[in-house]
Design an enzyme around this catalytic site. Structure first.
Site, short mmCIF file in Angstrom:
data_model
loop_
_atom_site.label_atom_id
_atom_site.label_comp_id
_atom_site.label_asym_id
_atom_site.label_seq_id
_atom_site.Cartn_x
_atom_site.Cartn_y
_atom_site.Cartn_z
N LYS A 1 0.84 -1.21 0.00
CA LYS A 1 0.00 0.00 0.00
C LYS A 1 0.87 1.26 0.00
CE LYS A 1 -3.04 0.50 3.49
NZ LYS A 1 -3.00 1.79 4.21
N GLY B 1 -5.19 7.47 5.42
CA GLY B 1 -4.31 8.44 6.08
C GLY B 1 -3.08 8.74 5.24
N ARG C 1 -8.74 11.62 12.74
CA ARG C 1 -7.29 11.47 12.91
C ARG C 1 -6.57 12.83 12.86
NH1 ARG C 1 -5.41 6.51 9.27
NH2 ARG C 1 -3.53 6.84 10.51
N ASP D 1 1.99 -1.26 11.84
CA ASP D 1 0.66 -1.73 11.45
C ASP D 1 0.41 -3.18 11.85
OD1 ASP D 1 0.04 0.73 10.33
OD2 ASP D 1 0.87 0.18 8.37
N LYS E 1 -4.39 5.53 14.76
CA LYS E 1 -4.49 4.85 13.46
C LYS E 1 -5.95 4.85 13.02
CE LYS E 1 -0.15 4.11 12.85
NZ LYS E 1 0.51 4.87 11.80
N ARG F 1 -7.53 -3.57 9.61
CA ARG F 1 -6.59 -4.50 10.26
C ARG F 1 -7.19 -5.10 11.53
NH1 ARG F 1 -2.30 -0.86 7.91
NH2 ARG F 1 -1.75 -2.08 6.06
C1 S3P Z 1 2.63 4.62 6.20
C2 S3P Z 1 3.21 4.94 7.39
C3 S3P Z 1 2.68 4.52 8.70
C4 S3P Z 1 1.69 3.37 8.55
C5 S3P Z 1 0.73 3.57 7.43
C6 S3P Z 1 1.46 3.73 6.10
C7 S3P Z 1 3.22 5.16 4.96
O1 S3P Z 1 2.00 5.61 9.29
O2 S3P Z 1 0.98 3.19 9.76
O3 S3P Z 1 -0.16 2.47 7.33
O4 S3P Z 1 2.90 4.65 3.86
O5 S3P Z 1 4.03 6.10 5.05
P1 S3P Z 1 2.85 6.72 10.09
O6 S3P Z 1 3.83 7.25 9.14
O7 S3P Z 1 1.89 7.78 10.51
O8 S3P Z 1 3.44 5.98 11.24
#
Ligand code: S3P
Length: 465
Positions: A42, A115, A143, A342, A369, A419
């Site tokens: 992802k 996010g 968030r 995650d 999250k 998740r």
């Molecule tokens: C991600 C970073 C992580 C992760 C998210 C994907 C990314 O979040 O939890 O699922 O692709 O940069 P954070 O950077 O806020 O820790």
């Protein structure tokens, strides 16, 4: 499938009535066996689309994760003026406009549950002389966005927010003439780091950024792959200082997206826990910034072998062969959190069947999250009869050991969190009375086809009749 049990964690029903799809899982009669191709990563999928939009010419992506989250980013890139075309399963082309070339969208950008998508796009917009409005679903609107908007203001961007403060929906006016910034991350977040680097791309001169704690580095790897100039120096106590030269002409690239280790985690833990299992998970990303779960499970006694390790498109990839194992509880150090952030929900499920105690520390980020994962895991595990305790930033699980298994028999409120849904379905495969989740639709944000793939290898997961 029939409902295994009572509604034990009903607060905060996930979706509007009618659209939720409850799912159930129960122990299969035999071990899970076979080979699985895991959907694309992802994090890399979002970034491939975004860098494609910033390159001059046509980027070709294969293995793109066609999950809801990434499709939102594809739509956002279109709204910002890039041409984004699907040419086959997982095969996408992006005709980019160049750094500084994005156009003002004529509607609100809706990122759904994503996010990463929304935060990275805020970085993009901050460096362009355009205004964009952002929103998302109920989970994303809760968030925090200040962590990304505060540093973006240093480039000259301006935020329009309402009484709820720096949460969606909100607007962002990008800088007319972005100035390079010098920023130290205050949260260990690859999303924030990436947003800053994306804004820095549009500013003349050097943007420099210190991450005191290392986080996933896909943005840095892809930036180089697309031709940006980046200097990365390790810091004596871990972390990095990154210097990015702004206003490069990014050249279009080919990006082959490997399988997502954060998705592989679910069949992997299922195979460790269901007796008699052996699974091969093909073509999984094993970037050192993403394999904290593999390290932890190996310490717990898991039988996981990395087969045919190779490098593809600048990222390390391998097949994972995993066999059912007797696990024992371990302490999981706080420093490991960014490399498995995650994966704590599914690690907590593994811990519920391990012998002894697993104490996980440094988990404050889990509270912001897709759901408050510490609270939701504590409530759900307890409802399933597991001994668990959440602290402000820790989770302690006492497992049954090989002689027993959790009682199960509960329905979990997933709070729009993919998740959480997949984790409790895996618990359903190994608990006496199975488990239900109130809604499985969110699984499609990161792992489309989860149910079908799991059934192919022998898992009993399905909709409720
Ligand atoms: C991600 C970073 C992580 C992760 C998210 C994907 C990314 O979040 O939890 O699922 O692709 O940069 P954070 O950077 O806020 O820790």
């Amino acid at each position: 499938m029939s409902a295994p049990g009572k509604d034990a964690a009903g607060a905060g029903s996930a979706r509007a009535a009618g659209s939720a799809r409850p799912l159930a899982a129960r122990p299969p009669g035999a071990g899970l066996r076979g080979e699985l191709s895991i959907p694309g990563d992802k994090s890399i999928s979002h970034r491939a689309l975004i860098f494609g939009a910033l390159a001059v010419g046509r980027t070709e992506i294969t293995g793109l994760l066609e999950g809801e989250d990434v499709l939102r980013t594809a739509a956002a890139m279109r709204a910002l003026g890039a041409r984004v075309t699907r040419t086959g399963p997982g095969a996408w082309q992006v005709d980019g406009l160049g750094v500084g070339g994005l156009m003002e969208p004529d509607d609100i950008l809706d990122f759904g549950n994503a996010g990463t998508g929304v935060r990275l796009c805020m970085g993009l917009v901050a460096g362009h002389p355009i205004t964009a409005f952002f929103t998302g679903d109920a989970s994303l609107r809760r968030r925090p966005m200040g962590r990304v908007l505060d540093p973006l203001m240093a480039f000259g961007a301006e935020v329009f927010a309402g009484a709820r403060g720096l949460r969606l929906p909100l607007g962002l006016r990008g800088a007319e003439a972005p100035r390079p910034a010098d920023i130290t991350l205050t949260v260990p977040s690859a999303q924030v780091k990436s947003a800053i680097l994306l804004a820095g791309l549009a500013a003349p001169g050097i943007t420099s950024l210190v991450e005191p704690v290392p986080t996933r580095d896909h943005t840095e790897r892809l930036l180089r792959h697309f031709g940006a100039e980046l200097d990365i120096q390790p810091l004596p106590r871990g972390g990095h200082r990154i210097a990015l030269r702004g206003q490069p002409e990014l050249r279009p690239a080919r990006v082959a997206v490997p399988g997502d280790p954060s998705s592989a985690a679910f069949p992997l833990v299922a195979a460790l826990l269901v007796p008699g299992s052996e699974l091969r998970l093909r073509h999984v990303l094993v970037n050192p910034g993403r394999i904290g779960l593999l390290t932890t499970l190996t310490e717990m006694g898991a039988d996981i072998t990395l087969v045919n390790p190779r490098e593809e498109g600048g990222e390390p990839v391998a097949d994972l062969v995993v066999r059912a194992s007797r696990l024992r509880g371990v302490p999981v150090p706080a420093e490991r959190a960014p490399s498995m952030i995650d994966e704590y929900p599914i690690l907590a499920i593994a811990a519920a069947l391990a012998e002894g105690e697993t104490r996980m520390e440094g988990l404050g980020e889990l509270r912001v999250k897709e759901s408050d994962r510490l609270a939701v895991m504590e409530t759900g595990l307890r409802a399933a009869g597991v001994s668990v305790e959440a602290g402000p930033d820790s989770l302690t699980v006492r497992g049954t050991g090989p002689a027993g298994r959790p009682r199960g028999g509960a329905r979990i409120a997933t709070h729009l969190d993919h998740r959480i849904a997949m984790s409790f379905l895996v618990l359903g495969l190994v608990s006496e009375a199975g488990m239900e989740v109130d809604d499985g639709t969110m699984i499609a944000t990161s792992f489309p086809g989860f149910e079908g793939l799991m059934r192919e290898v022998g898992a009993e997961i399905g909709g409720l009749t």
